[in-house]
Design a protein around this motif. Structure first.
Motif, PDB file in Angstrom:
ATOM      1  N   PHE A   1      -9.157   7.666   2.610  1.00  0.00           N
ATOM      2  CA  PHE A   1      -8.609   6.314   2.537  1.00  0.00           C
ATOM      3  C   PHE A   1      -8.194   5.830   3.921  1.00  0.00           C
ATOM      4  O   PHE A   1      -7.431   6.498   4.619  1.00  0.00           O
ATOM      5  N   GLN A   2      -8.694   4.693   4.285  1.00  0.00           N
ATOM      6  CA  GLN A   2      -8.232   3.943   5.464  1.00  0.00           C
ATOM      7  C   GLN A   2      -8.189   2.480   5.042  1.00  0.00           C
ATOM      8  O   GLN A   2      -9.112   1.713   5.285  1.00  0.00           O
TER       9      GLN A   2
ATOM     10  N   ALA B   1      -2.885  -4.173  -5.423  1.00  0.00           N
ATOM     11  CA  ALA B   1      -4.177  -3.646  -4.962  1.00  0.00           C
ATOM     12  C   ALA B   1      -4.327  -2.188  -5.394  1.00  0.00           C
ATOM     13  O   ALA B   1      -3.343  -1.450  -5.547  1.00  0.00           O
ATOM     14  N   SER B   2      -5.572  -1.766  -5.613  1.00  0.00           N
ATOM     15  CA  SER B   2      -5.817  -0.394  -6.043  1.00  0.00           C
ATOM     16  C   SER B   2      -7.197   0.063  -5.567  1.00  0.00           C
ATOM     17  O   SER B   2      -8.017  -0.747  -5.120  1.00  0.00           O
ATOM     18  N   GLY B   3      -7.430   1.330  -5.695  1.00  0.00           N
ATOM     19  CA  GLY B   3      -8.726   1.888  -5.308  1.00  0.00           C
ATOM     20  C   GLY B   3      -8.791   3.361  -5.685  1.00  0.00           C
ATOM     21  O   GLY B   3      -7.810   3.946  -6.160  1.00  0.00           O
ATOM     22  N   SER B   4      -9.954   3.956  -5.498  1.00  0.00           N
ATOM     23  CA  SER B   4     -10.111   5.382  -5.794  1.00  0.00           C
ATOM     24  C   SER B   4     -11.240   5.955  -4.952  1.00  0.00           C
ATOM     25  O   SER B   4     -12.084   5.215  -4.436  1.00  0.00           O
TER      26      SER B   4
ATOM     27  N   SER C   1       3.589   0.531   6.471  1.00  0.00           N
ATOM     28  CA  SER C   1       2.465   1.471   6.370  1.00  0.00           C
ATOM     29  C   SER C   1       2.974   2.817   5.850  1.00  0.00           C
ATOM     30  O   SER C   1       4.182   3.044   5.736  1.00  0.00           O
ATOM     31  N   THR C   2       2.050   3.678   5.584  1.00  0.00           N
ATOM     32  CA  THR C   2       2.386   5.046   5.180  1.00  0.00           C
ATOM     33  C   THR C   2       2.142   5.976   6.374  1.00  0.00           C
ATOM     34  O   THR C   2       1.450   5.606   7.324  1.00  0.00           O
ATOM     35  N   PRO C   3       2.670   7.188   6.322  1.00  0.00           N
ATOM     36  CA  PRO C   3       2.290   8.161   7.347  1.00  0.00           C
ATOM     37  C   PRO C   3       0.827   8.562   7.162  1.00  0.00           C
ATOM     38  O   PRO C   3       0.252   8.351   6.092  1.00  0.00           O
TER      39      PRO C   3
END
Length: 206
Positions: free
Chosen positions: A70-71, A79-82, A193-195
């Motif tokens: 994931f980027q 929002a979502s994704g896989s 953002s996330t780490p």
């Protein structure tokens, strides 16, 4: 004749006998030793050859080619994704696979508490597409990304295990990792953002 000479020389008969006996007695003992030595060559032997030991191996690879799963940028609430990833075991020994994480420093505006992560294991699918992925049944992990990165940090507390047979390899397990950015994420998450997170799969012998 020699004994007569010794007797004639005035030697008593007891000394004559003592001088005469050692020679034939020594010869007799010597003969006995030679007889025994000549009959000591019997032997028997058996051999079991070619013995050696070799260690088994435990090895995992994945089909990502080193590309992050994931980027994702410019997230909006909801929002979502896989993404799927196929883990291949080339182990010659039965083993158990677990999934855990490691991550870089947490940013000041961390949005990982607002991202839900779901992990499933199954068959089919690949890193390029989840088409054909079939879950083995049930969800292995469902919770926030923050919880995952803080509680699933090594093999002991990792998600799983998934049993993998030994010989003959290879054995493939596919994982689908899904995420959702909360639809109720507050305005304070803007620009956050996330780490950087690493997903780690590790196999250990059973």
């Amino acid at each position: 004749m020699r004994n007569l000479r010794w007797a004639a020389a005035g030697l008593p008969w007891t000394r004559v006998v003592a001088y005469a006996l050692p020679v034939p007695l020594g010869l007799a003992l010597s003969g006995a030793l030679v007889w025994r030595a000549s009959h000591a060559a019997f032997a028997g032997a058996t051999t079991n050859s070619g013995n050696n030991w070799s260690a088994g191996s435990v090895n995992l690879t994945n089909d990502s080619g080193g590309v992050p799963m994931f980027q994702v940028s410019n997230l909006t609430p909801g929002a979502s994704g896989s993404r799927c990833i196929a883990i291949t075991s080339n182990s010659s020994l039965p083993s158990s696979i677990k999934l855990y994480s490691s991550h870089a420093a947490t940013p000041a505006n961390d949005i990982s508490p607002h991202i839900t992560l779901t992990v499933e294991d199954g068959t089919g699918g690949s890193f390029s597409s989840c088409t054909g992925f079939t879950p083995n049944g049930g969800v292995d992990y469902s919770g926030t990304l923050e919880n995952f990165t803080s509680t699933r940090t090594n093999y002991a507390n990792g998600v799983g295990p998934w049993a993998v047979a030994g010989s003959p390899p290879p054995h493939i397990v596919t994982y689908r990792v899904s995420w959702t950015f909360s639809a109720t994420a507050p305005d304070s998450t803007q620009g956050g953002s996330t780490p950087n997170v690493s997903f780690n799969w590790e196999a250990q012998t059973a």
